[in-house]
Scaffold this motif. Sequence first.
Motif, mmCIF file in Angstrom:
data_model
loop_
_atom_site.group_PDB
_atom_site.id
_atom_site.type_symbol
_atom_site.label_atom_id
_atom_site.label_comp_id
_atom_site.label_asym_id
_atom_site.label_seq_id
_atom_site.Cartn_x
_atom_site.Cartn_y
_atom_site.Cartn_z
ATOM 1 N N SER A 17 47.055 18.045 47.248
ATOM 2 C CA SER A 17 46.428 18.743 46.617
ATOM 3 C C SER A 17 46.323 20.389 47.739
ATOM 4 O O SER A 17 45.396 20.274 48.506
ATOM 5 N N LEU A 18 46.099 21.224 46.744
ATOM 6 C CA LEU A 18 45.663 21.893 47.599
ATOM 7 C C LEU A 18 45.261 22.903 46.003
ATOM 8 O O LEU A 18 45.743 22.761 44.714
ATOM 9 N N ARG A 19 44.265 24.058 46.214
ATOM 10 C CA ARG A 19 43.659 24.449 45.183
ATOM 11 C C ARG A 19 43.393 26.659 45.364
ATOM 12 O O ARG A 19 42.900 26.368 46.653
ATOM 13 N N LEU A 20 44.644 27.090 45.085
ATOM 14 C CA LEU A 20 44.586 27.862 45.033
ATOM 15 C C LEU A 20 43.324 29.194 44.678
ATOM 16 O O LEU A 20 42.984 28.839 43.333
ATOM 17 N N SER A 21 43.258 30.354 45.061
ATOM 18 C CA SER A 21 41.462 30.585 44.559
ATOM 19 C C SER A 21 42.442 32.483 44.311
ATOM 20 O O SER A 21 43.147 33.260 45.074
ATOM 21 N N CYS A 22 42.122 33.261 42.884
ATOM 22 C CA CYS A 22 41.701 34.429 43.448
ATOM 23 C C CYS A 22 41.398 35.128 42.897
ATOM 24 O O CYS A 22 40.843 35.246 41.419
ATOM 25 N N ALA A 23 40.615 35.757 43.832
ATOM 26 C CA ALA A 23 39.489 37.118 43.324
ATOM 27 C C ALA A 23 39.773 37.763 43.118
ATOM 28 O O ALA A 23 40.450 38.895 44.140
ATOM 29 N N ALA A 24 39.028 39.004 41.884
ATOM 30 C CA ALA A 24 39.776 40.461 41.354
ATOM 31 C C ALA A 24 38.027 41.026 42.095
ATOM 32 O O ALA A 24 36.730 40.439 42.066
ATOM 33 N N SER A 25 38.568 42.592 41.770
ATOM 34 C CA SER A 25 37.773 43.307 42.487
ATOM 35 C C SER A 25 36.651 44.003 41.509
ATOM 36 O O SER A 25 35.633 44.512 41.363
ATOM 37 N N LYS A 26 37.249 43.673 40.249
ATOM 38 C CA LYS A 26 36.388 43.936 39.084
ATOM 39 C C LYS A 26 36.135 42.662 38.015
ATOM 40 O O LYS A 26 37.093 42.152 38.031
ATOM 41 N N SER A 27 35.859 43.129 37.202
ATOM 42 C CA SER A 27 35.444 41.979 35.648
ATOM 43 C C SER A 27 36.947 41.926 35.258
ATOM 44 O O SER A 27 37.847 42.771 35.015
ATOM 45 N N ILE A 28 37.129 40.748 34.897
ATOM 46 C CA ILE A 28 38.623 39.457 34.300
ATOM 47 C C ILE A 28 38.663 39.686 33.551
ATOM 48 O O ILE A 28 39.725 39.792 32.464
ATOM 49 N N PHE A 29 37.315 39.623 32.883
ATOM 50 C CA PHE A 29 37.278 40.007 31.251
ATOM 51 C C PHE A 29 38.387 40.657 30.038
ATOM 52 O O PHE A 29 38.490 40.506 29.735
ATOM 53 N N SER A 30 38.334 42.026 30.837
ATOM 54 C CA SER A 30 39.089 42.755 29.993
ATOM 55 C C SER A 30 41.174 42.465 29.906
ATOM 56 O O SER A 30 42.081 43.333 29.554
ATOM 57 N N ILE A 31 41.082 42.251 31.464
ATOM 58 C CA ILE A 31 42.293 41.758 32.078
ATOM 59 C C ILE A 31 43.201 41.098 30.920
ATOM 60 O O ILE A 31 42.453 39.717 30.586
ATOM 61 N N ASN A 32 44.254 40.990 30.093
ATOM 62 C CA ASN A 32 45.044 40.191 29.138
ATOM 63 C C ASN A 32 44.891 38.917 29.311
ATOM 64 O O ASN A 32 45.155 37.371 28.821
ATOM 65 N N VAL A 33 45.827 38.353 30.455
ATOM 66 C CA VAL A 33 46.648 37.826 31.289
ATOM 67 C C VAL A 33 46.668 37.993 33.088
ATOM 68 O O VAL A 33 46.702 38.829 33.328
ATOM 69 N N MET A 34 46.068 36.621 33.146
ATOM 70 C CA MET A 34 45.399 36.183 34.933
ATOM 71 C C MET A 34 46.983 35.215 35.224
ATOM 72 O O MET A 34 47.182 34.193 34.212
#
Length: 119
Positions: A17-34
């Motif tokens: 198993s592995l867990r990938l992480s993706c950190a955004a530079s700003k709030s993702i609250f307004s991002i429609n799809v990740m």
Amino acid sequence: QVQLVESGGGLVQAGGSLRLSCAASKSIFSINVMGWYRQAPGKQRELVATITSGGRTNYADSVKGRFTISRDDAKNTVYLQMNSLKPEDTFVYYCNAQQHIATLRYDYWGQGTQVTVSS
């Protein structure tokens, strides 16, 4: 503009198993799809999994039941938990953010993280 930074890739044996992480530079609250995509050298980038701002998920058939995408809006981070990994899961994995403003769609990409599964 949103900058995305992936982490968590590496070398793992088949079945691991592995867990990938993706950190955004700003709030993702307004991002429609990740989402997470993957690409082999010389091949087209392919969808792995997406998650909407409402929490609806979508997976490629090849990873259903093995991978789980999730998002933590408080941490501006999206995760991809990958279980029961197979050698055919060896790719560079990219994080994607889609933002829809009026009729326009904006796509943002991370730099990618290598996942290698040995047999």
